[in-house]
Write an enzyme that holds these catalytic residues in place. Sequence first.
Site, short mmCIF file in Angstrom:
data_model
loop_
_atom_site.label_atom_id
_atom_site.label_comp_id
_atom_site.label_asym_id
_atom_site.label_seq_id
_atom_site.Cartn_x
_atom_site.Cartn_y
_atom_site.Cartn_z
N THR A 1 47.80 89.18 137.01
CA THR A 1 48.96 88.39 136.60
C THR A 1 49.79 88.01 137.83
OG1 THR A 1 48.95 89.45 134.46
CG2 THR A 1 51.01 88.39 135.12
N SER B 1 47.43 96.29 129.61
CA SER B 1 48.40 96.02 130.67
C SER B 1 48.46 97.18 131.67
CB SER B 1 49.78 95.82 130.04
OG SER B 1 50.79 95.91 131.02
N ARG C 1 50.51 80.99 117.69
CA ARG C 1 50.99 81.70 116.51
C ARG C 1 50.08 81.52 115.29
NH1 ARG C 1 53.21 83.30 120.04
NH2 ARG C 1 55.40 83.56 120.55
N LYS D 1 46.10 85.04 135.91
CA LYS D 1 46.96 84.71 134.76
C LYS D 1 48.30 84.20 135.24
CE LYS D 1 48.79 86.94 130.57
NZ LYS D 1 50.16 87.35 130.82
N GLY E 1 49.58 86.95 122.02
CA GLY E 1 50.59 87.87 122.54
C GLY E 1 51.47 88.45 121.44
N TYR F 1 63.42 93.19 123.66
CA TYR F 1 62.46 93.19 124.78
C TYR F 1 61.23 92.34 124.45
CZ TYR F 1 59.44 94.66 128.55
OH TYR F 1 58.63 94.65 129.66
N TYR G 1 49.05 94.35 137.50
CA TYR G 1 50.23 93.94 138.25
C TYR G 1 49.96 94.41 139.66
CZ TYR G 1 53.08 92.36 134.34
OH TYR G 1 53.59 91.64 133.29
N HIS H 1 53.71 83.21 130.60
CA HIS H 1 54.15 84.56 130.22
C HIS H 1 55.01 84.51 128.96
CE1 HIS H 1 54.07 88.56 132.46
NE2 HIS H 1 54.78 88.88 131.41
#
Length: 392
Positions: free
Chosen positions: A178, A128, A319, A260, A338, A46, A152, A284
Amino acid sequence: MAKHWADFQYEIYLNGMTGAVPRLPTDLTRLEELTEQRLGPGPVGYVAGSAGNGSTARANRAALERRRIVPRMLRDVHERDLSVEVLGRSLPAPLALAPVGVLSIMHPEAESAAARGAAAQGVPFILSSASSTPIEQVAEAMGDAERWFQLYWSKDREVTRSLLGRARASGYSVLVVTLDTPLLAWRPRDLDQAYLPFLHGVGTANYFTDPAFLAGLAKPVHEDPNAAVMHFVSLFADPGKTWPDLAFLREQWAGPIVLKGVLHPDDARLAADAGMDGVVVSNHGGRQVAGSVAAADALPRVARAVGDRLTVLFDSGVRTGDDVFKALALGARAVLLGRPYVYGLGLDGQPGVEHVIRCLLAEFDLTLALSGHTAPTTIAPTDLAEDNTDQP
Ligand SMILES: Cc1cc2nc3c(=O)[nH]c(=O)nc-3n(C[C@H](O)[C@H](O)[C@H](O)COP(=O)(O)O)c2cc1C
């Protein structure tokens, strides 16, 4: 004197005098592989998985890798200050933790541990909508540390209104809306395992504690959990929304609003026209549109289009410390981190999150200094080697 994030390097070497070495790798690109080895296939799939065959996630990395820094010499980089002002907030570095849903699949302490880690390092935590811990509980874990709320945008106005009211009352300062997830994309790693945590009531905490959401149920959640999940699925996102609908959110939220998932300069202009305060150039993390433009390739065009009107933030593929430098050179004011912090959480809870933040910012601080800068604000497109793909 501003904090020198690079000092983490000496801390590691000094601890080494007693035989101690860091519990997690300091090259953050190695965390994904480690997580694949240590955590279960459902959760790892996931988090690490993307849309389609993963082409957008790979393109995100390639677009950052392709750009190369051209360091400058003899510029007195002894004293440095990484702090930046973003959307009227004073941040210790150009970094926030990206909104990532369902963190309980990675660690039992979930969002609370991640938020505490961010707070301990002074980095904003973006919660979130699809968190496994309710808005209020995460706020409590953070004290008065900087927190933003990601929405959302539900089909149900009352649920949206209620979530925003709760976020405001719990001290979340910036609203991140988002736009790129009005539908869940085709994600083969999840499909192949038939793994979707929401269907098990995981990642629904904000809804199952929300009075406006609960008002739409015939029975309490514990009496009919399946009906609650189905109600959540039916209103979670809304593919019917259009630009004029933003007026509703502008009315509901007095603080800064950031959109976003913006990749096209014209969408960024529409965001400015709609009275928004910023955009996050993001795909995303390659989880929505396979074959999409890499986020770092979209960034310079968006920054040129609206950089004077909006705060431009960036994520998707960050990263390393040099990635942060490159994103700033391409026009971002700050970046969102992220997956790496999610791997840090999965591998070592709150200390893992702090490790990831400290490594990233130490490496960024050193990259900044070794490239001839003492502050993020002086980083410019000319710090990168010529790259024709940046031209409109
Ligand atoms: C497991 C996972 C869950 C996510 N959940 C959300 C979310 O709930 N809301 C949101 O706006 N973005 C979400 N994102 C996207 C991140 O905010 C961010 O855009 C993305 O992770 C950046 O790509 P990167 O991690 O490859 O750098 C999620 C990303 C991952 C990996």
